[in-house]
Design a protein around this motif. Structure first.
Motif, short mmCIF file in Angstrom:
data_model
loop_
_atom_site.label_atom_id
_atom_site.label_comp_id
_atom_site.label_asym_id
_atom_site.label_seq_id
_atom_site.Cartn_x
_atom_site.Cartn_y
_atom_site.Cartn_z
N LEU A 2 46.95 26.03 -4.30
CA LEU A 2 46.74 24.61 -3.19
C LEU A 2 46.99 24.41 -2.35
O LEU A 2 48.33 24.12 -1.45
CB LEU A 2 47.31 23.86 -4.52
CG LEU A 2 46.98 22.28 -3.68
CD1 LEU A 2 45.33 21.52 -3.90
CD2 LEU A 2 47.98 21.44 -5.20
N THR A 3 46.02 23.85 -1.28
CA THR A 3 46.28 23.88 0.36
C THR A 3 46.00 22.89 0.92
O THR A 3 45.24 22.32 0.77
CB THR A 3 46.89 24.77 1.06
OG1 THR A 3 46.64 24.92 2.42
CG2 THR A 3 45.42 25.36 1.36
N GLY A 12 39.11 35.20 0.32
CA GLY A 12 38.61 33.63 -0.59
C GLY A 12 37.76 35.10 -1.49
O GLY A 12 37.82 34.47 -2.80
N GLU A 13 37.45 36.60 -1.14
CA GLU A 13 37.30 37.13 -2.31
C GLU A 13 38.48 37.61 -3.19
O GLU A 13 38.09 38.18 -3.77
CB GLU A 13 36.47 38.93 -2.02
CG GLU A 13 34.70 38.01 -1.26
CD GLU A 13 34.58 37.23 -2.46
OE1 GLU A 13 34.06 38.00 -3.38
OE2 GLU A 13 33.38 36.15 -1.86
N GLN A 14 39.34 37.55 -2.29
CA GLN A 14 41.15 38.10 -3.16
C GLN A 14 41.79 36.97 -4.32
O GLN A 14 41.93 37.38 -4.74
CB GLN A 14 41.79 39.05 -2.33
CG GLN A 14 40.62 40.30 -1.78
CD GLN A 14 41.62 40.80 -0.20
OE1 GLN A 14 42.41 41.71 -0.66
NE2 GLN A 14 41.56 39.78 1.27
N ILE A 15 41.29 35.70 -3.26
CA ILE A 15 42.57 34.54 -3.58
C ILE A 15 41.87 33.27 -4.02
O ILE A 15 41.55 32.95 -3.08
CB ILE A 15 44.05 34.55 -3.30
CG1 ILE A 15 43.87 33.91 -4.40
CG2 ILE A 15 43.52 34.03 -2.07
CD1 ILE A 15 46.09 33.73 -3.78
N THR A 16 41.41 32.44 -5.01
CA THR A 16 41.10 30.94 -4.46
C THR A 16 41.95 30.29 -4.16
O THR A 16 43.34 30.04 -3.58
CB THR A 16 40.70 30.70 -5.94
OG1 THR A 16 39.75 31.47 -6.56
CG2 THR A 16 39.87 29.25 -5.83
N ILE A 17 41.29 29.86 -2.74
CA ILE A 17 42.16 28.87 -1.79
C ILE A 17 40.83 27.48 -2.00
O ILE A 17 39.96 27.12 -1.75
CB ILE A 17 41.37 29.17 -0.29
CG1 ILE A 17 42.10 30.62 0.22
CG2 ILE A 17 42.08 28.03 0.65
CD1 ILE A 17 43.03 30.82 -0.11
N LYS A 30 33.19 25.98 2.20
CA LYS A 30 32.60 26.88 1.81
C LYS A 30 33.83 27.34 0.48
O LYS A 30 33.54 27.90 0.30
CB LYS A 30 32.44 28.30 2.19
CG LYS A 30 31.06 27.89 2.88
CD LYS A 30 29.74 27.46 2.81
CE LYS A 30 29.28 27.34 3.97
NZ LYS A 30 29.32 27.22 4.35
N CYS A 31 34.45 26.35 0.45
CA CYS A 31 34.93 26.22 -1.05
C CYS A 31 34.64 26.53 -2.94
O CYS A 31 33.92 25.77 -2.33
CB CYS A 31 36.63 24.82 -1.35
SG CYS A 31 35.94 23.65 -1.89
N LYS A 32 35.38 27.37 -3.61
CA LYS A 32 34.88 27.28 -4.52
C LYS A 32 35.17 26.46 -5.82
O LYS A 32 34.77 25.77 -6.95
CB LYS A 32 34.94 28.79 -5.70
CG LYS A 32 34.65 29.80 -4.48
CD LYS A 32 34.80 31.31 -4.65
CE LYS A 32 34.13 32.17 -4.36
NZ LYS A 32 34.60 33.63 -4.43
N GLU A 33 36.45 26.24 -5.68
CA GLU A 33 36.73 24.63 -5.77
C GLU A 33 38.20 24.14 -5.88
O GLU A 33 37.92 23.50 -4.38
CB GLU A 33 38.22 25.76 -6.62
CG GLU A 33 38.03 26.46 -8.24
CD GLU A 33 39.13 27.03 -8.51
OE1 GLU A 33 40.46 26.40 -8.84
OE2 GLU A 33 38.66 28.13 -9.10
N ILE A 34 38.30 22.32 -6.23
CA ILE A 34 38.34 21.23 -4.99
C ILE A 34 39.61 20.56 -6.32
O ILE A 34 39.36 20.55 -7.50
CB ILE A 34 36.97 20.53 -5.42
CG1 ILE A 34 37.42 19.38 -3.74
CG2 ILE A 34 36.28 19.98 -6.02
CD1 ILE A 34 37.77 20.24 -2.42
#
Length: 249
Positions: A147-148, A170-175, A194-198
């Motif tokens: 979370l950042t 992004g393919e190794q850990i969720t930012i 291009k984040c996958k989570e917010i």
């Protein structure tokens, strides 16, 4: 691509509101006014009993910096054990060295105590001297998410770093961008990074004034400890409506 929302909450009322939306994961804490502290076990159990929410509990024993002494570290490990027993689904942790690097040895201790519980590194990340090395270390440690705010006051201001970290790792850990995410900027932030989570709170703060007869000295009463913040259903839904507009990428 579907974007996963995470709602930051610090009350039972907020959890009930989130549970009435399509958002199903929360970061649970207390004292959001100081950036969040560890929530009570009682609150975890109550939310678990009466909602279907996935709970990631923040572990932070005090406000202030993320450089912890021996006693504070012992408190953190004890709280982790207690909250795991209460049924949390994941933990949000973080600790730094005086040189503003990740406290690797303590993170290993946390990993050993947490066992198979998923770990997220919180916004202590935003104080790291080298965020890129920090991501590499967290991947190696087996963290699932960071979370950042992109090392800025809020995620929108930090979108350049967020975009670069997501592109590289992004393919190794969720930012996961978080901090100052609003209905006015969430769509642009998602499409730019291009984040996958917010992560957001969708909260409204108001004075928790008692209903009593007579006059209340609001100059004295209007202090932070008398204000509460509740995540609102309409605001969560407004955020999700914007999130669903994000182009596929």
């Amino acid at each position: 691509m579907k974007i996963t929302p995470e709602i930051c909450i610090d009350s039972y009322e907020s959890s009930l509101n989130v549970n009435q939306t399509v958002a199903k994961r929360v970061e649970l804490c207390s004292s959001l006014d100081v950036g969040g502290l560890t929530s009570s076990v009682g609150l975890v159990k109550l939310i678990k009993k009466n909602t279907d929410l996935i709970i990631f509990s923040l572990i932070r024993p005090r406000s202030g910096n993320f450089i912890y002494n021996k006693e504070e570290k012992a408190t953190i490990l004890s709280e982790i054990k207690t909250l795991i027993s209460a049924g949390v689904d994941g933990l949000v942790v973080g600790a730094l060295t005086p040189q503003f690097t990740i406290d690797i040895e303590f993170m290993k201790e946390i990993k050993n105590v947490a066992k198979n519980i998923p770990l997220v590194f919180h916004r202590a990340f935003d104080q790291l001297i080298d965020p890129y090395e920090g991501v590499r270390q967290l991947i190696k440690l087996g963290f699932i998410r960071i979370l950042t705010s992109g090392q800025k006051a809020n995620a929108f201001e930090g979108k350049e770093l967020l975009k670069d970290l997501i592109s590289k790792f992004g393919e190794q850990i969720t930012i996961m961008p978080g901090g100052g995410v609003r209905v006015e900027n969430v769509l642009e932030l998602i499409e730019y990074t291009k984040c996958k989570e917010i992560h957001f709170s969708a909260k409204t703060s108001y004075l928790n004034a008692p209903k009593i007869s007579g006059k209340v000295n609001f100059n004295t009463y209007s202090t932070p400890e008398n204000k509460i913040s509740i995540s609102q259903i309409k605001d969560i839904n407004a955020m999700i409506k914007q999130i669903k507009k994000a182009r596929q990428f």
